[in-house]
Write an enzyme that holds these catalytic residues in place. Structure first.
Site, PDB file in Angstrom:
ATOM      1  CD  GLU A 342      -2.691  -1.278   2.533  1.00 24.70           C
ATOM      2  OE1 GLU A 342      -3.887  -1.557   2.438  1.00 24.70           O
ATOM      3  OE2 GLU A 342      -2.125  -1.089   3.629  1.00 24.70           O
TER       4      GLU A 342
HETATM    5  C1  TNX Z   1      -4.322  -4.084   4.824  1.00 23.59           C
HETATM    6  S1  TNX Z   1      -2.697  -6.536   4.493  1.00 23.59           S
HETATM    7  C2  TNX Z   1      -3.029  -3.885   5.258  1.00 23.59           C
HETATM    8  C3  TNX Z   1      -2.815  -3.477   6.661  1.00 23.59           C
HETATM    9  C4  TNX Z   1      -4.091  -3.328   7.418  1.00 23.59           C
HETATM   10  C5  TNX Z   1      -5.023  -4.456   7.033  1.00 23.59           C
HETATM   11  C6  TNX Z   1      -6.289  -4.485   7.820  1.00 23.59           C
HETATM   12  C7  TNX Z   1      -1.659  -5.476   4.200  1.00 23.59           C
HETATM   13  C8  TNX Z   1      -0.463  -5.928   3.579  1.00 23.59           C
HETATM   14  N1  TNX Z   1      -1.919  -4.197   4.528  1.00 23.59           N
HETATM   15  O1  TNX Z   1      -2.059  -2.295   6.695  1.00 23.59           O
HETATM   16  O2  TNX Z   1      -3.833  -3.360   8.770  1.00 23.59           O
HETATM   17  O3  TNX Z   1      -5.332  -4.328   5.676  1.00 23.59           O
HETATM   18  O4  TNX Z   1      -7.021  -5.614   7.537  1.00 23.59           O
END
Ligand code: TNX
Length: 538
Positions: A342
């Site tokens: 992300e």
């Molecule tokens: C996505 S899973 C994220 C996290 C959040 C999560 C909550 C991932 C690699 N990144 O930063 O905590 O969703 O479900």
């Protein structure tokens, strides 16, 4: 004179009588009830179970012996004795020679058998008078011990002899894991969890043969591990968490304590420093790291994707080198996780450059790089590993590059998703994951990733909505128990109807361990008289 001879004869007679009485108590053959090893509630289900329908009497006349030449075996014997003591209150001696009263043995044996062809393979032979656990390695012996722990009943049978007996069903178990990587992740960044919370989680994971604990040690809301060369990471970056409480961090000594505790349970710790996104806490501590051009402040909310390191400055990589160096030196396991998810405000070209450059740093420090599946867009080495959480496209890209993949798909394996609309904690962006949905799927050929490319399975527990161990347990249990079976047991050995009955019978263990599991109505939980406070002995 005559009197003293008489006293002597009488006392000899008395000692003799006591001796005979003891012999008599011991030597009456115990008639064991019929048993069925294949009907036992083992999770994860072993590869092969061959029942012989008799019973091994675990009692005060039992002793544990182990191979002594190979490191770890004696400690595993003691680990088993401690767990037996906790469950039954029996004091079982370990590797003590010359105890006359011993009638049955548990022998933990280092074997060179080629049939034991993975480091975690073991064979458990339970006979009437002996239990023999064979494994080539201490790791395999440790996994086998967990099976034996699960076979010891909670209640003794007090009618078979004058003393208490815990009847262990006889037979043979041949076992090895389906996947070498069987993990859970704990996010200690959004909310901080103490060393003792993490140790409790490790204890529970070990019972279910999980061998990886991935610690998400940094994020926008907090930096959780002391870095001696960059102290503000923890004094500033560690001071907050989601919701405004004061956060926290592990000193290097505490982190090492977690690593050692896990290692005693043959669990590898994987440290994650999430970057180039999810780095607000680091950049507030050292603003030169910041690459999003905005003035930063500490963050206690739950948004994602707004922070990025400056990927163009050499000083950023010097910083990362120091961090990776210090953490790697404390981490004996082969992996270092760089996050990489992300990074919405990092330009695509900068992101690729960053991942590629950081990969070299990780390799320089002797570790294999793991990243969330987003990293597959970069030009990286086939020895790096992609953790497939969201993008099929990225997962397939990784496979094409010859990389291994860890299966952690959010819709199936995210421990932080709510069970249902009534769940007290959890998110729902990937849907609800009730206990059956969590179990009924096939990671072995998910979206046609060939099995050779799958390193294993990991169930992440993100902590935006949980702030203490009870809440952690509510989301993790019982789902993590299902993931243990999905990763250890073969596809043929997995079956929801069988699993849910076995899981129901794990309630006494969870109660004994004071685990505040979510009592899903899909499971007909076995009532147990145990509670942690009723069984805990100081
Ligand atoms: C996505 S899973 C994220 C996290 C959040 C999560 C909550 C991932 C690699 N990144 O930063 O905590 O969703 O479900």
């Amino acid at each position: 004179m005559i009197k003293s001879i008489l006293i002597r004869i009488l006392s000899l007679l008395f000692i003799g009588l006591i001796f005979l009485a003891c012999q008599k108590e011991k030597k009456i053959p115990i008639k064991m009830p019929a048993t069925d090893l294949s009907g036992e509630n083992m999770i994860p289900k072993p590869l092969k179970i061959i029942p012989t329908n008799n019973g091994f009497a675990l009692d005060k006349y039992t002793a544990i012996y182990t191979s002594k030449e190979t490191t770890g075996f004696a400690e595993i014997g003691q680990f088993l004795a401690d767990k037996i003591k906790f469950k039954t209150n029996l004091e079982i001696p370990v590797n003590e020679e010359g105890i006359d009263s011993i009638e049955r043995v548990i022998y933990i044996n280092q074997s060179d058998s080629v049939a034991l062809n993975t480091p975690e393979s073991y064979q458990l032979y339970i006979n009437k008078d002996s239990v023999i656990l064979n494994s080539n390695t201490a790791e395999g012996a440790f996994r086998g011990i967990q099976t034996l722990r699960q076979l010891i009943p909670f209640n003794s049978n007090d009618t078979l002899a004058k003393h208490q007996i815990w009847v262990v069903p006889t037979g043979k178990i041949i076992d090895k894991p389906n996947f070498e990587y069987r993990g859970s992740m704990l996010d200690v960044a959004r909310h901080f969890f103490s060393v003792s919370d993490v140790k409790k989680y490790i204890d529970l994971l070990a019972y279910y043969k999980i061998n990886i604990l991935h610690l998400h040690l940094s994020d926008d809301q907090g930096w959780r591990i002391e870095i001696k060369s960059w102290p503000k990471l923890t004094t500033i970056g560690g001071s907050t968490e989601v919701g405004g409480a004061s956060g926290g961090f592990y000193t290097q000594k505490e982190y090492s304590e977690i690593v050692a505790y896990a290692a005693e349970r043959y669990i590898t710790i994987i440290p994650e420093i999430d970057m180039p996104g999810h780095t607000n806490a680091a950049s507030v501590s050292y603003p030169f790291l910041n690459g999003n051009g905005k003035k930063l402040k500490l963050y206690e909310g739950t948004r994602v994707g707004f922070s990025t390191f400056n990927t163009k400055k050499d000083t950023t990589y010097k910083f990362i080198d120091d961090v990776v160096n210090e953490i790697s030196a404390l981490t004996p396991g082969p992996y270092f996780h760089i996050g990489g998810d992300e990074s919405h405000v990092t330009k695509k070209a900068d992101y690729k450059y960053f991942v590629n450059r950081v990969e070299k740093i990780i390799r320089k420090h002797g570790k294999k790089m793991i990243g969330w599946d987003d990293i597959a867009v970069a030009d990286i080495d086939s020895t790096s590993i992609a953790q497939f959480w969201r993008s099929e496209k990225n997962a397939k890209k990784a496979v094409k590059k010859g990389m291994k993949v860890i299966i952690s798909i959010a819709q199936k394996a995210y421990l932080d998703m709510k069970y249902d609309s009534l769940s007290k904690h959890g998110l729902n962006w990937a849907g609800h994951i009730p206990v059956d949905t969590a179990y009924i799927w096939t990671p072995d050929n998910y979206i046609e990733i060939p099995k050779e490319s799958i390193l294993g399975i990991e169930a992440p527990l993100w902590s935006e909505t949980i702030s203490d161990i009870n809440e952690l347990e509510y989301l993790a249990f019982p789902r993590i128990i299902g993931y243990s079976e999905l990763s250890w047991s073969t596809e043929e050995n997995r079956n929801w109807d069988s699993y849910k009955k076995r899981l129901a019978n794990h309630a006494p263990f969870l109660d004994m361990m004071d685990v505040k599991y979510y009592p899903s109505t899909l499971i007909d939980w076995k009532k147990s008289k145990f509670t942690y406070s009723s069984i805990k002995k100081d």
